[in-house]
Design a protein around this motif. Structure first.
Motif: not given
Length: 463
Positions: A73-99
């Motif tokens: 998330x920080x990499x996207x905020x800093x502009x080092x990773x594209x928001x639509x990068x599949x790596x970003x989406x894969x790992x964020x949606x692999x999270x359970x968001x169980x907190x």
């Protein structure tokens, strides 16, 4: 909460007047609902969260840990990773968001906030195949906001089960030959009684002005798949001296939308629910599903920029109570035990308790369900190992990530079995469905119940 209260304008002012000017922020500013930059930096990368993250424990991948996901998330905020990068989406949606990481974090990182806002950015910006867009539109825009449509679908599924078609489909194995996760989805379908919980039922409406009144948030899936839990909740509240009203205009709480990055849809549902409840009429708004309760208590954060609803959301949230939380705040009517027998019959009923993630980690309610269970004579409460670990349901995670969800569920079932319990109790819709599925798949004779069902059964013994 301060991090959540920053508007887009405040982001711009901070960028113009601080050293944040040196950090590329285009990715963060081109969409709404971006996570606050300071909230991202609250993570000190200490790793205290790692042993508590189910996906990290299962996969052993840094990017599937809370720390790794925040780094993305920080990499996207800093502009080092594209928001639509599949790596970003894969790992964020692999999270359970169980907190669970929030409970473990010494720095107070609001991981659920970061995750849901980051997913919101993905859904606003990432290109989607046509079939995915269509599916999300059908589910989030055309199904869950409309109780009548959900009820019609549940009626069709009930007919599918009762007509013998389900048994035939399962024998043929035809679903396994079709694309997607249809076989896994169908296997998770709970047995539907057809006798749904109806908010319009006049039996739940009374007019005794001398009796305190609470409103009941019935939930969408809960009212259809676990209707008896809702009826038990109403009976328990009435047994403890409350009139119960169930506003007919209430709709889905919006939790599934928020978890899936559909934040505009979650806000629309929140506004409808705020309009549905007359706060001057009730002492509290009681909810029996942990996931619903968590998002209801976060309506302030969803609507803080809405001048027409922000104040109303704050008043609403101040009255929302989880059923366990509400009951232990009362002089609870002691559950009876006729003839010295408890709900277990001649001997004690051995019960273990599973912490629903959004009850423990989001609402920080741990002791109340255990206090209620221990108040029931005839119940022996035994703790299970990793009771505070996710069961793998996580909203629709068991549908979108069936393999990983199954691994997490299998671990949970082993822990349940090792307690020797007759019953496993849990206070959330998805958890109840998930655990019933896991117990059934394992061929075990262990009942899965909401704690309020057990309390209701104890009360009904006195009749």
């Amino acid at each position: 909460m301060a991090a959540r209260g920053l508007t887009w304008l405040k982001h711009v002012i901070a960028w113009q007047n601080s050293d944040l000017r040196d950090k590329p922020m285009a990715a963060r500013l081109r969409v709404s609902d971006a996570p606050d930059y300071e909230a991202i930096h609250r993570c000190i990368r200490c790793g205290m969260c790692l042993p508590h993250c189910p996906t990290y424990r299962e996969l052993g991948v840094e990017m599937d840990s809370p720390r790794g996901r925040i780094a993305l998330i920080r990499a996207v905020a800093d502009g080092r990773l594209e928001l639509n990068d599949l790596l970003f989406e894969k790992h964020l949606y692999q999270c359970l968001d169980c907190r669970a990481c929030e409970t473990a974090c010494p720095s107070g990182v609001q991981f659920g906030y970061l995750m849901e806002h980051a997913r919101g950015q993905i859904e606003q910006s990432a290109p989607r195949p046509g079939r995915v867009r269509l599916l999300r539109w059908l589910v989030f825009d055309q199904l869950f906001p409309f109780p009548a449509r959900l009820r019609a679908l549940a009626s069709l599924l009930h007919l599918y089960q009762r007509s013998g078609i389900q048994a035939l489909v399962r024998r043929t194995g035809i679903l396994k030959s079709l694309p997607g996760n249809l076989a896994e989805m169908e296997a998770l379908l709970p047995a539907l009684s057809g006798r749904f919980f109806n908010p319009a039922d006049s039996r739940l409406q009374t007019s005794d002005s001398q009796t305190p009144v609470v409103a009941f948030f019935a939930g969408c899936v809960q009212s259809l798949a676990l209707a008896e839990v809702n009826r038990a909740t109403v009976r328990v509240l009435e047994r403890n001296g409350y009139q119960v009203i169930v506003p007919e205009a209430q709709v889905c709480c919006g939790a599934l939308h928020a978890h899936a990055g559909e934040r505009d849809g979650a806000r629309a549902l929140a506004r409808r629910n705020l309009d549905a409840f007359d706060l001057d009429q009730v002492d509290a708004i009681v909810v029996n599903a942990a996931g619903c309760g968590a998002i209801l208590k976060e309506y302030v954060d969803l609507l803080y920029e809405d001048p027409a609803y922000a104040a109303k959301a704050a008043a609403f949230v101040s009255k929302v109570k989880d059923i366990h939380e509400f009951l232990i705040g009362l002089p609870l009517v002691p559950p009876p035990s006729p003839s010295g027998r408890g709900v277990g019959g001649e001997g004690p009923l051995r019960v273990t308790y599973q912490d629903a993630c959004h009850l423990l980690h989001a609402q920080r309610i741990k002791d109340a369900p255990r206090v209620l269970l221990r108040s029931i004579r005839g119940i022996e409460l035994v703790e299970m190992a990793e009771a505070d670990w996710c069961c793998g349901s996580a909203g629709i995670y068991n549908l979108t990530q069936p393999a990983l969800s199954g691994q997490i569920l299998a671990r949970k079932v082993v822990n349940i079995v090792e307690t020797g319990a007759d019953v496993v109790a849990v206070g959330n819709t998805g958890c109840l469905i998930q655990l019933k599925h896991g117990i059934e798949q394992a061929g075990l004779k262990i009942r899965v119940a909401h704690p309020i069902e057990l309390l209701d059964e104890a009360y009904r013994q006195e009749k």
